[in-house]
Write a protein that holds these residues in place. Structure first.
Motif, PDB file in Angstrom:
ATOM      1  N   PRO A  38       0.826  -1.218   0.000  1.00  0.00           N
ATOM      2  CA  PRO A  38       0.000   0.000   0.000  1.00  0.00           C
ATOM      3  C   PRO A  38       0.859   1.267   0.000  1.00  0.00           C
ATOM      4  N   LEU A  39       0.300   2.329  -0.500  1.00  0.00           N
ATOM      5  CA  LEU A  39       0.959   3.645  -0.495  1.00  0.00           C
ATOM      6  C   LEU A  39       0.866   4.236   0.908  1.00  0.00           C
ATOM      7  N   ARG A  40       2.016   4.670   1.417  1.00  0.00           N
ATOM      8  CA  ARG A  40       2.047   5.222   2.771  1.00  0.00           C
ATOM      9  C   ARG A  40       2.829   6.535   2.773  1.00  0.00           C
ATOM     10  N   LEU A  41       2.348   7.486   3.584  1.00  0.00           N
ATOM     11  CA  LEU A  41       3.091   8.727   3.834  1.00  0.00           C
ATOM     12  C   LEU A  41       4.015   8.502   5.022  1.00  0.00           C
ATOM     13  N   THR A  42       5.278   8.822   4.855  1.00  0.00           N
ATOM     14  CA  THR A  42       6.247   8.686   5.956  1.00  0.00           C
ATOM     15  C   THR A  42       6.821  10.070   6.251  1.00  0.00           C
ATOM     16  N   LEU A  43       6.042  10.892   6.915  1.00  0.00           N
ATOM     17  CA  LEU A  43       6.429  12.282   7.150  1.00  0.00           C
ATOM     18  C   LEU A  43       7.282  12.410   8.404  1.00  0.00           C
ATOM     19  N   LEU A  58       9.295  16.022   2.246  1.00  0.00           N
ATOM     20  CA  LEU A  58       8.182  15.096   2.432  1.00  0.00           C
ATOM     21  C   LEU A  58       8.518  13.760   1.768  1.00  0.00           C
ATOM     22  N   THR A  59       8.225  12.662   2.438  1.00  0.00           N
ATOM     23  CA  THR A  59       8.567  11.331   1.919  1.00  0.00           C
ATOM     24  C   THR A  59       7.366  10.394   2.006  1.00  0.00           C
ATOM     25  N   ALA A  60       7.398   9.359   1.141  1.00  0.00           N
ATOM     26  CA  ALA A  60       6.358   8.323   1.127  1.00  0.00           C
ATOM     27  C   ALA A  60       6.996   7.031   0.638  1.00  0.00           C
ATOM     28  N   ASP A  61       6.310   5.913   0.838  1.00  0.00           N
ATOM     29  CA  ASP A  61       6.781   4.632   0.310  1.00  0.00           C
ATOM     30  C   ASP A  61       5.569   3.792  -0.089  1.00  0.00           C
ATOM     31  N   GLY A  62       5.858   2.652  -0.750  1.00  0.00           N
ATOM     32  CA  GLY A  62       4.784   1.817  -1.263  1.00  0.00           C
ATOM     33  C   GLY A  62       4.226   2.391  -2.555  1.00  0.00           C
ATOM     34  N   GLY A  94       5.471  29.468  16.534  1.00  0.00           N
ATOM     35  CA  GLY A  94       4.107  29.011  16.736  1.00  0.00           C
ATOM     36  C   GLY A  94       3.920  27.603  16.203  1.00  0.00           C
ATOM     37  N   ASN A  95       2.685  27.115  16.301  1.00  0.00           N
ATOM     38  CA  ASN A  95       2.310  25.793  15.789  1.00  0.00           C
ATOM     39  C   ASN A  95       1.457  25.983  14.536  1.00  0.00           C
ATOM     40  N   PHE A  96       1.873  25.399  13.438  1.00  0.00           N
ATOM     41  CA  PHE A  96       1.218  25.615  12.149  1.00  0.00           C
ATOM     42  C   PHE A  96       0.669  24.277  11.632  1.00  0.00           C
ATOM     43  N   GLU A  97      -0.683  24.212  11.505  1.00  0.00           N
ATOM     44  CA  GLU A  97      -1.360  23.002  11.061  1.00  0.00           C
ATOM     45  C   GLU A  97      -1.296  22.911   9.533  1.00  0.00           C
ATOM     46  N   LEU A  98      -0.796  21.768   9.032  1.00  0.00           N
ATOM     47  CA  LEU A  98      -0.641  21.547   7.606  1.00  0.00           C
ATOM     48  C   LEU A  98      -1.313  20.238   7.204  1.00  0.00           C
ATOM     49  N   THR A  99      -1.756  20.157   5.946  1.00  0.00           N
ATOM     50  CA  THR A  99      -2.332  18.937   5.386  1.00  0.00           C
ATOM     51  C   THR A  99      -1.485  18.528   4.188  1.00  0.00           C
ATOM     52  N   VAL A 100      -0.901  17.332   4.278  1.00  0.00           N
ATOM     53  CA  VAL A 100      -0.009  16.822   3.230  1.00  0.00           C
ATOM     54  C   VAL A 100      -0.710  15.693   2.492  1.00  0.00           C
ATOM     55  N   SER A 101      -0.650  15.735   1.162  1.00  0.00           N
ATOM     56  CA  SER A 101      -1.243  14.681   0.329  1.00  0.00           C
ATOM     57  C   SER A 101      -0.185  14.163  -0.630  1.00  0.00           C
ATOM     58  N   VAL A 102      -0.283  12.841  -0.968  1.00  0.00           N
ATOM     59  CA  VAL A 102       0.621  12.225  -1.923  1.00  0.00           C
ATOM     60  C   VAL A 102      -0.189  11.350  -2.862  1.00  0.00           C
ATOM     61  N   GLU A 103       0.211  11.345  -4.120  1.00  0.00           N
ATOM     62  CA  GLU A 103      -0.443  10.530  -5.137  1.00  0.00           C
ATOM     63  C   GLU A 103       0.635   9.806  -5.932  1.00  0.00           C
ATOM     64  N   ASP A 104       0.443   8.469  -6.184  1.00  0.00           N
ATOM     65  CA  ASP A 104       1.451   7.708  -6.930  1.00  0.00           C
ATOM     66  C   ASP A 104       1.041   7.579  -8.394  1.00  0.00           C
ATOM     67  N   ALA A 105       1.850   6.808  -9.145  1.00  0.00           N
ATOM     68  CA  ALA A 105       1.593   6.667 -10.581  1.00  0.00           C
ATOM     69  C   ALA A 105       0.329   5.866 -10.862  1.00  0.00           C
ATOM     70  N   LEU A 107      -2.391   6.464  -9.349  1.00  0.00           N
ATOM     71  CA  LEU A 107      -3.447   7.383  -8.924  1.00  0.00           C
ATOM     72  C   LEU A 107      -3.992   7.060  -7.542  1.00  0.00           C
ATOM     73  N   SER A 108      -3.240   6.270  -6.796  1.00  0.00           N
ATOM     74  CA  SER A 108      -3.589   6.082  -5.382  1.00  0.00           C
ATOM     75  C   SER A 108      -3.118   7.313  -4.611  1.00  0.00           C
ATOM     76  N   ASN A 109      -3.819   7.669  -3.571  1.00  0.00           N
ATOM     77  CA  ASN A 109      -3.430   8.861  -2.807  1.00  0.00           C
ATOM     78  C   ASN A 109      -3.648   8.634  -1.324  1.00  0.00           C
ATOM     79  N   ARG A 110      -2.883   9.376  -0.572  1.00  0.00           N
ATOM     80  CA  ARG A 110      -2.973   9.363   0.885  1.00  0.00           C
ATOM     81  C   ARG A 110      -2.894  10.806   1.396  1.00  0.00           C
TER      82      ARG A 110
END
Length: 473
Positions: A38-43, A58-62, A94-105, A107-110
């Motif tokens: 499976p596609l995984r985000l490894t932040l 930013l990194t991901a695997d799978g 300060g603390n800054f809230e972010l949303t990270v998305s990744v999409e593979d070849a 078209l799976s996304n996390r």
């Protein structure tokens, strides 16, 4: 017997086909195994600090490469996002809230939410080098700055059952310091400023020796060293703790030491004095500034008033041959009050205006006062700005006003330095109301310093601001 060769030929001919089928099946299995991961985000979002460079990827695997990242949310000022990388120098904490998305070849996304923390920059780390075991012989003590850049520090080093040998004190060439050693209390106070932001270097060292017939463990003494660092911007780093000190009546403070370090070796470009020279003479010119007054003084030197007779020689030399046509009928008034010889000589420039202007006898007195003629104020007003212009610029840190920041200024600062607590608004303003009290400068004041009172205000007994008399910077 003939059947065996035929069989072997068949087997050899079918072997490549068999191997190809086998390899194809293995490849499909490996491809299937890869697609099954499976596609995984490894932040890994590290903590950042204000005014300190920051960089994270930013990194991901799978899944199936390549990956495509996207980021939503507000980054702190100074940081930017590009191609899966956050970089820059944050300017706010300060603390800054972010949303990270990744999409593979495939078209799976996390998607994952993370928090980027930007904190206050920690102070540099103090690294002290000394023996850890019990000693009875002299040993070297080293003071180092680690991890982060600093512009200087204020420190107090306690010496329990130890004595500092200050003739062994040696500082880095890029460090300007003021040192005070109270042997009775066993305290070494030192204020230091760096010529430029520095880190990971040895600031100074000296030899410490146990008191006679004593064995000491240096760690028990030096672990109580207190230090307040100034960061690369010259501000107190972190939550600096108070360093209690006995203040003196010296006129200089840490900000003066910092200015010395910032401008060390700089020389003030000599100001052009040519335009200022006439300014000293021009105040005399307005008294005779009108061309009428000059011609009259030239014609009859003995006759004009006293304050006008003192200046006519210079004015007459400037305009004897060229008599400008008087712009106003003020000049013919002199024949009425001046002596008979004056009309005969002053008549050439005033042929047409002499007769009608004679009834006004009050004009001679106006020549002695600059405001009388209407035209001279423009000439007399011009030198006025030049009279205030002589205020020559001063190089910050040039305490003796010799146009260069050098060792003489440092010696002058050491001779009259005010010690105080670090976090009490740095060093307090020099007590000017008490500065004139000491009539004589201390013995360590450099000769020819050029600044009055440079050695005053630091003659209190028991406070030896510069006992080492070091020639190092």
């Amino acid at each position: 017997m003939r059947g065996l060769p035929v069989l072997s030929r068949v087997l050899w001919a079918g072997l490549p086909l068999f191997l190809g089928i086998l390899l194809a099946s293995c490849g499909s299995d490996s491809q299937n195994n890869q697609s099954r991961q499976p596609l995984r985000l490894t932040l890994r979002i590290d903590t950042g600090y204000v005014d300190e460079p920051y960089n994270t990827t930013l990194t991901a695997d799978g899944g199936i490469r390549p990956y495509k990242f996207s980021l939503e949310g507000n980054l702190p000022k100074g940081l930017t996002y590009s191609n899966g990388r956050i970089s820059g120098t944050p300017q706010e904490k300060g603390n800054f809230e972010l949303t990270v998305s990744v999409e593979d070849a495939n078209l799976s996304n996390r998607t994952q939410k993370v928090t980027l923390v930007i904190g206050e920059t920690p102070p540099p780390r103090l690294d002290q080098v000394f023996p850890l075991a019990e000693v009875s012989d002299p040993f070297p003590y080293l003071f180092r700055v680690r991890d982060r850049e600093a512009r200087g520090f204020q420190a107090q080093i306690p010496l329990k059952d130890l004595k500092a040998t200050l003739d062994t004190f040696k500082a880095d060439a890029g460090v300007l310091y003021v040192l005070r050693y109270d042997e009775e209390k066993g305290l070494v106070d030192i204020d230091a400023a760096f010529i430029g932001p520095r880190k990971d270097f040895e600031v100074f060292r000296f030899t410490a020796a146990p008191l006679p017939d004593k064995k000491v463990r240096p760690e028990a003494s030096f672990r109580e060293t207190r230090v307040a660092f100034y960061d690369k911007n010259g501000k107190l780093a972190g939550n600096a703790q108070a360093i209690e000190r006995v203040s003196t009546q010296g006129r200089y403070k840490y900000s003066d030491l910092e200015a010395l370090a910032r401008n060390w070796g700089r020389r003030l470009t000599p100001a052009t004095t040519a335009p200022q020279a006439p300014a000293a003479n021009t105040p005399q010119a307005p008294e005779n500034s009108s061309p009428q007054g000059q011609t009259e003084a030239q014609a009859t030197p003995p006759a004009p008033p006293e304050n006008q007779a003192a200046n006519p020689p210079g004015a007459a030399e400037n305009t004897p041959p060229t008599e400008p046509v008087p712009p106003s009928p003020a000049q013919p008034a002199q024949p009425g009050q001046a002596q008979p010889a004056q009309p005969g000589q002053a008549q050439p420039p005033q042929p047409g205006q002499a007769q009608p202007a004679q009834p006004e006898p009050a004009q001679p007195t106006s020549t002695s006062t600059p405001p009388g003629p209407p035209s001279p104020p423009t000439d007399s007003a011009a030198p006025a700005p030049q009279a205030s212009a002589p205020a020559t610029p001063k190089l910050e840190g040039d305490l003796n006003s010799d146009g260069v920041v050098d060792q003489k200024d440092l010696d002058m600062l050491r001779a009259s330095y005010a010690w105080a607590s670090v976090n009490a608004g740095q060093a307090p303003p020099p007590p000017n109301q008490r500065a004139p009290a000491p009539p004589t400068p201390p013995a360590g004041t450099p000769a020819g310093s050029g600044t009055p009172g440079s050695g005053s205000g630091n003659s209190s007994p028991g406070n030896e601001e510069n006992p080492d008399n070091s020639e190092g910077k």
